[in-house]
Design a protein around this motif. Structure first.
Motif, PDB file in Angstrom:
ATOM      1  N   ARG A 282      -5.178 -92.832 -34.114  1.00  0.00           N
ATOM      2  CA  ARG A 282      -6.560 -92.572 -34.501  1.00  0.00           C
ATOM      3  C   ARG A 282      -7.081 -91.337 -33.771  1.00  0.00           C
ATOM      4  NH1 ARG A 282     -10.790 -97.402 -33.679  1.00  0.00           N
ATOM      5  NH2 ARG A 282      -8.921 -98.437 -34.436  1.00  0.00           N
ATOM      6  N   GLY A 283      -7.672 -90.412 -34.536  1.00  0.00           N
ATOM      7  CA  GLY A 283      -8.243 -89.210 -33.946  1.00  0.00           C
ATOM      8  C   GLY A 283      -7.244 -88.109 -33.663  1.00  0.00           C
ATOM      9  N   SER A 284      -5.959 -88.350 -33.903  1.00  0.00           N
ATOM     10  CA  SER A 284      -4.952 -87.318 -33.662  1.00  0.00           C
ATOM     11  C   SER A 284      -4.667 -86.585 -34.966  1.00  0.00           C
ATOM     12  CB  SER A 284      -3.664 -87.943 -33.115  1.00  0.00           C
ATOM     13  OG  SER A 284      -2.657 -86.971 -32.960  1.00  0.00           O
ATOM     14  N   ALA A 285      -4.802 -85.262 -34.945  1.00  0.00           N
ATOM     15  CA  ALA A 285      -4.614 -84.481 -36.170  1.00  0.00           C
ATOM     16  C   ALA A 285      -3.145 -84.348 -36.535  1.00  0.00           C
ATOM     17  CB  ALA A 285      -5.242 -83.092 -36.006  1.00  0.00           C
ATOM     18  N   ARG A 286      -2.251 -84.566 -35.567  1.00  0.00           N
ATOM     19  CA  ARG A 286      -0.822 -84.380 -35.814  1.00  0.00           C
ATOM     20  C   ARG A 286      -0.071 -85.642 -35.421  1.00  0.00           C
ATOM     21  NH1 ARG A 286       0.589 -79.396 -36.926  1.00  0.00           N
ATOM     22  NH2 ARG A 286       2.636 -79.320 -35.927  1.00  0.00           N
ATOM     23  N   ASP A 287       1.055 -85.874 -36.080  1.00  0.00           N
ATOM     24  CA  ASP A 287       1.835 -87.073 -35.802  1.00  0.00           C
ATOM     25  C   ASP A 287       2.932 -86.760 -34.784  1.00  0.00           C
ATOM     26  OD1 ASP A 287       4.061 -85.939 -37.195  1.00  0.00           O
ATOM     27  OD2 ASP A 287       3.306 -86.726 -39.093  1.00  0.00           O
ATOM     28  N   THR A 288       3.726 -87.778 -34.442  1.00  0.00           N
ATOM     29  CA  THR A 288       4.712 -87.618 -33.374  1.00  0.00           C
ATOM     30  C   THR A 288       5.805 -86.623 -33.751  1.00  0.00           C
ATOM     31  OG1 THR A 288       5.838 -89.590 -34.248  1.00  0.00           O
ATOM     32  CG2 THR A 288       4.323 -89.895 -32.408  1.00  0.00           C
TER      33      THR A 288
END
Length: 975
Positions: free
Chosen positions: A767-773
């Motif tokens: 949540r709130g992260s524009a990019r994934d792992t």
């Protein structure tokens, strides 16, 4: 016929080919390679006949003892999704066979397959789709694909599959942003299906409200049915449904002009639906007024019926008196005024003059609340009530029957409110007032205030309607204004009612936080807090017992919320100098944090619910142990700022760090995420401890030597152990929250290598992260290459540079460069080197111009950064334009060129000509040409004859594109 057509395009597989494919089952990597490239639909039936799509072959989620599941993709399902539309009957049979799977990745493929089938056939599987949505791994599904499937079903006339799926989908999504997108996407399809389908939003709202809060609380929190900044987001999961219901109702009513949707909403008992009905009628009546609608907006006589229904609503004494719907009722009254008769206005005036009907209990409450005789109190309230209702008819030009009442009120000194409403929030009904005014609280010594509060414990009335809750709000403000005085009496204050204690903690935290805000350079003065007393009070609060039940069973005044507030207060105090903490307080702080780290919060039940959002970081800042563990990290930083070192750090710190790494003592993903989030700080401030515990934090991983090469086949993945699962949580958190240092590769090398090995697996986001792992892993790897920690030819990096996501990573690196404050020359050289290598790699993609263009699509970020030297940037721009002449943001590319084209005039002209010649539209070309005007003017006056000649030739091209005036203007100014 279908089979004949397919055979004309695709060859049917031979038995020999099928046998060879069968042998690939023993070689997973080769099998994956084969299935990823198999597009021939004629293979589907033979493979199914050979058992390739048997349900028992699907890798179902493997759940460990802690309830953590490992989920693997299944390549046959992806092939099914690609070809289902070409062989629908075969695909249907397979979907029916494997539709009971609980693997969400397979379910995603099945949704894609259903979208490829004729909607009438796909609708027969709606029960299976609903079961997937309600399943334990629904968060893995693609809401957009499910929305598209719902829309397709809603267009079918002879089935309710669309409504069934829409309701299930609206009930399943809990993320506010995703739910808002979903509601917006479904509003038009549901509107097209008619009033009954529009009611799906209301059904979803009912179910959501029953699960979390009553609809009267939803109504209270919703200031306006239209967009309004005062709308409260109660849990974030009702406002999107209200918006969706509003928009669907509006779309349907605009289309038909009928009051059917309005009637459907008015048939529901809750005030929120009456407000939506009034709002819809108001908007549509205002839009069309007295004019007949256009042909595509419904028949004119239908809108007459709608206005008649609006009149029925306005001419209701109960609606006039109902403060819970007064804002939208007032808007409807104002819209209907042109259509009300003189008799209607006389009736409304009679109701206003008569005033409110109050029960004996209400009269008694009014009298007790305001004091004085009941007649005087009721009379004053009735006048306020009349004034508010008169405001519904507009600020000016009241109809004569109502103007007379307004004049009488004015004569008695009663002023009308400025606008009609928000009365379900700011009602004229007397709300609870604090037994002490703000001035009285501020003037009272804290010692006396503590005694007074002890004698006036909170009542059992609702949290937003009690005198004590109003007093508590004033108390928090007073604590912020004189925090030192309150800490002097913190111990007796801690024994008061939880409502008051919570405001003490919140007020102190706010005071400390505010003192440290916006002071990056100046050290704020100490607040003078009496920490000895505050620590004694904190021990009292921390000793309060937590029942260990999930959050939902804890009231707002339970010890759990006090513990969270206390942990936040300590965390904030350790980061702000003005708090006045010294090394003398270290033992006391650690004692409190040790108590808080024994809390049962977060519970396993709450974290199991979090699995739907896969967001342990959010739980870590919204749980007692999570905030306390963050405070431990703050303590370590505070200790070093006080001049301490790792060797002088109190032993209790390492004891707590060790204890909460023990999975048998603390198996919480939220807690483990805190270690991942702060790993770089730990490595900097506790390097010895961190290196010794790195594999405990990030979990065991295969040694680099055992990682398979391109020619080796990986063994079948086993279920992740709890150690590995928590380690994955920590590493994911680190990736998503931090950029590495050059030394980080040495610290985390095996874990980076393990992540690279799993690059093709589905990424994870937060949540709130524009990019994934996956994206963040590539971001890190590119930085290591820039710093010469890794080399582009390193075989471990093959998955990075041959992946479809590498181009995005290069764009992100350019974005980071663009927003960096400065770049040292070593880093700049590394950046230039890696981009040039990447661009040359794109140039070698002969025969795949689209792929090469995608690789360099992010160069505009590097160009905008303007930090790598104009000569290099111009060379790369021209090289990129040869690969991808339709570059992103052409106007801003040229705008930046204005500042750096000196000495590169010929290259600038070449770039401008290419950019404008390949603009995506005439409008884009015209806008970009305007940005080029200054450069072209300078080039047309250049000392070099060749430059002037090339510029004149380009100006002719510019005129040929239709920009004659611009070309003439430049020519004229250059003469």
């Amino acid at each position: 016929m279908m089979a004949e057509q397919q055979e004309a395009v695709w060859p049917a597989p031979t038995q020999e080919q099928l046998d060879r494919a069968e042998s690939l089952v023993l070689h997973p990597r080769r099998l994956l390679y084969f299935l990823e490239r198999l597009d021939n639909p004629l293979w589907l039936a033979p493979l199914a006949a050979r058992g390739w799509f048997d349900a028992e072959r699907i890798p179902e989620p493997a759940v460990d003892d802690a309830g953590i599941a490992q989920i693997s993709d299944w390549p046959p399902a992806a092939y099914l999704a690609r070809v289902a539309g070409s062989v629908p009957e075969t695909a249907e049979g397979i979907i029916e066979t494997i539709g009971g799977t609980t693997n969400p990745l397979v379910q995603r493929h099945l949704v894609t397959a259903l979208l490829a089938l004729p909607p009438q056939r796909a609708a027969t599987f709606v029960g299976a789709v609903v079961s997937w949505i309600r399943g334990p791994y629904a968060a893995w599904l693609d809401e957009r694909a499910l929305t598209s499937l719902t829309t397709a079903f809603l267009q079918l006339a002879d089935t309710d599959a669309g409504e069934v799926l829409a309701l299930a989908l609206l009930n399943a999504v809990h993320d506010e942003y995703v739910l808002g997108e979903l509601a917006q996407a479904l509003s038009e399809p549901l509107a097209e299906s008619g009033p009954t389908s529009v009611g799906i939003f209301a059904d979803a709202l009912n179910q959501r409200a029953d699960a979390n809060h009553h609809l009267d609380l939803v109504n209270f929190g919703r200031v306006s049915i239209g967009a309004h900044r005062g709308n409260q987001h109660l849990d974030g999961d009702t406002d999107p449904l209200i918006d969706g219901l509003r928009d669907a109702a509006l779309n349907c009513t605009r289309r038909t002009g009928q009051p059917d949707v309005m009637n459907e909403l008015l048939s529901r008992p809750d005030a929120i639906y009456r407000r939506i009905a009034y709002h819809v009628a108001t908007v549509v009546i205002n839009e069309f007024g007295g004019d007949a609608p256009q042909a595509d907006q419904g028949p004119a006589d239908s809108f007459v019926a709608l206005r008649a229904r609006g009149r029925d609503c306005v001419m209701s004494a109960a609606a006039l008196a109902d403060s819970s719907t007064l804002l939208e009722y007032g808007q409807l009254v104002h819209a209907m005024l042109p259509y009300l008769s003189a008799a209607d206005l006389e009736t409304l005036a009679e109701w206003v003059r008569a005033g409110p009907e109050l029960s004996d209990d209400e009269v008694q409450r009014l009298s007790a609340f305001e004091g004085g005789s009941s007649d005087d109190v009721v009379g004053a309230f009735a006048d306020r009530w009349r004034a508010e209702r008169l405001t519904l008819f507009g600020p000016d030009n009241l109809p004569p029957p109502l103007r007379q009442i307004a004049d009488e009120l004015t004569a008695r000194g009663i002023e009308r409110p400025q606008h009609p409403g928000l009365s379900h929030v700011t009602s004229s009904w007397p709300r609870s007032q604090s037994p002490l005014s703000a001035d009285e609280v501020a003037s009272m010594p804290v010692a006396h205030l503590v005694t007074w509060l002890a004698d006036h414990p909170p009542s059992q009335r609702s949290w937003f309607d009690s005198p004590e809750s109003s007093l508590a709000d004033q108390l928090a403000e007073d604590v912020r204004s004189r925090p030192a005085e309150y800490t002097a009496y913190a111990s007796p204050f801690a024994t008061l009612a939880p409502l008051y204690v919570s405001k003490l903690l919140a007020g102190l935290e706010s005071a400390i936080h505010t003192s440290g805000a916006n002071r990056p350079d100046d050290e704020p003065p100490s607040l003078g807090l009496v920490w000895s007393n505050l620590l004694d009070a904190s021990a009292i609060i921390a000793d309060l017992p937590d029942t260990g039940e999930p959050d939902a069973r804890h009231a707002p005044d339970s010890p759990r919320w006090l513990h969270r507030s206390l942990a936040r207060l300590i965390d904030t105090s350790l980061t702000v100098t003005a708090s006045g903490l010294t090394l003398d307080h270290a033992d006391g702080i650690l004692a409190i944090l040790t108590q808080l780290l024994d809390s049962p919060d977060p519970t396993r039940a709450d974290e199991a619910d979090d699995a739907a959002t896969s967001d342990p970081t959010f739980r870590s800042i919204n749980s007692v142990r999570g905030v306390a563990m963050n405070a431990i990290m703050a303590f370590i930083g505070w200790w070093h700022r006080q001049g301490g070192t790792e060797t002088s750090l109190p032993a209790q710190v390492t004891t707590l760090l060790d204890r909460n790494l023990d999975v048998s003592l603390d198996p919480s993903p939220a807690i483990r995420s805190v270690y991942g989030q702060h790993i770089l700080q730990l490595h900097h401030q506790m390097p010895t401890w961190t290196r010794a515990h790195i594999n405990e934090i990030f979990g065991p991983t295969e040694a680099a030597a055992t990682l398979p090469t391109d020619h080796q086949q990986p063994t079948q993945d086993a279920a992740l152990t709890l150690d590995r699962r928590l380690g994955q949580v920590a590493f994911d958190t680190y990736l998503l929250s931090d950029d590495p240092y050059s030394s980080t590769w040495d610290l985390l090398q095996p874990h980076y290598e393990s992540a690279l090995h799993a690059l093709s697996k589905p990424p994870r986001g937060r949540r709130g992260s524009a990019r994934d792992t996956r994206q963040r892993l590539l971001d890190h790897i590119l930085l290591f290459v820039v710093w010469d920690v890794l080399n582009v030819e390193d075989p471990r990096l093959k998955p990075v540079f041959r992946s479809q996501w590498a181009g995005d990573a290069f764009m992100q690196l350019g974005f980071a460069l663009q927003h960096s404050t400065s770049v040292d020359e070593g880093t700049a050289d590394g950046l230039r080197r890696i981009w040039t290598w990447w661009r040359k790699r794109a140039e070698r993609r002969t025969g795949d111009s689209a792929g090469a263009a995608r690789m360099v699509a992010g160069f505009h970020r590097w160009w905008h950064a303007s930090k790598l030297g104009a000569d290099w940037e111009f060379d790369e721009l021209l090289a990129v334009l040869k690969l991808s002449p339709r570059i992103e943001t052409p106007a801003t590319i040229i705008q930046d060129m204005v500042k750096k084209f000196g000495g590169r005039e010929k290259e600038a002209l070449e770039a401008i000509e290419t950019i404008l010649g390949h603009a995506g539209s005439d409008q884009q070309r015209y806008y970009a040409a305007g940005k080029a005007e200054q450069i072209l003017r300078a080039l047309s006056r250049n000392e070099g004859a060749e430059i002037r000649r090339l510029t004149q030739r380009f100006l002719q091209t510019l005129a040929a594109w239709g920009m004659i005036e611009l070309a003439q203007k430049i020519v004229a100014e250059s003469e």
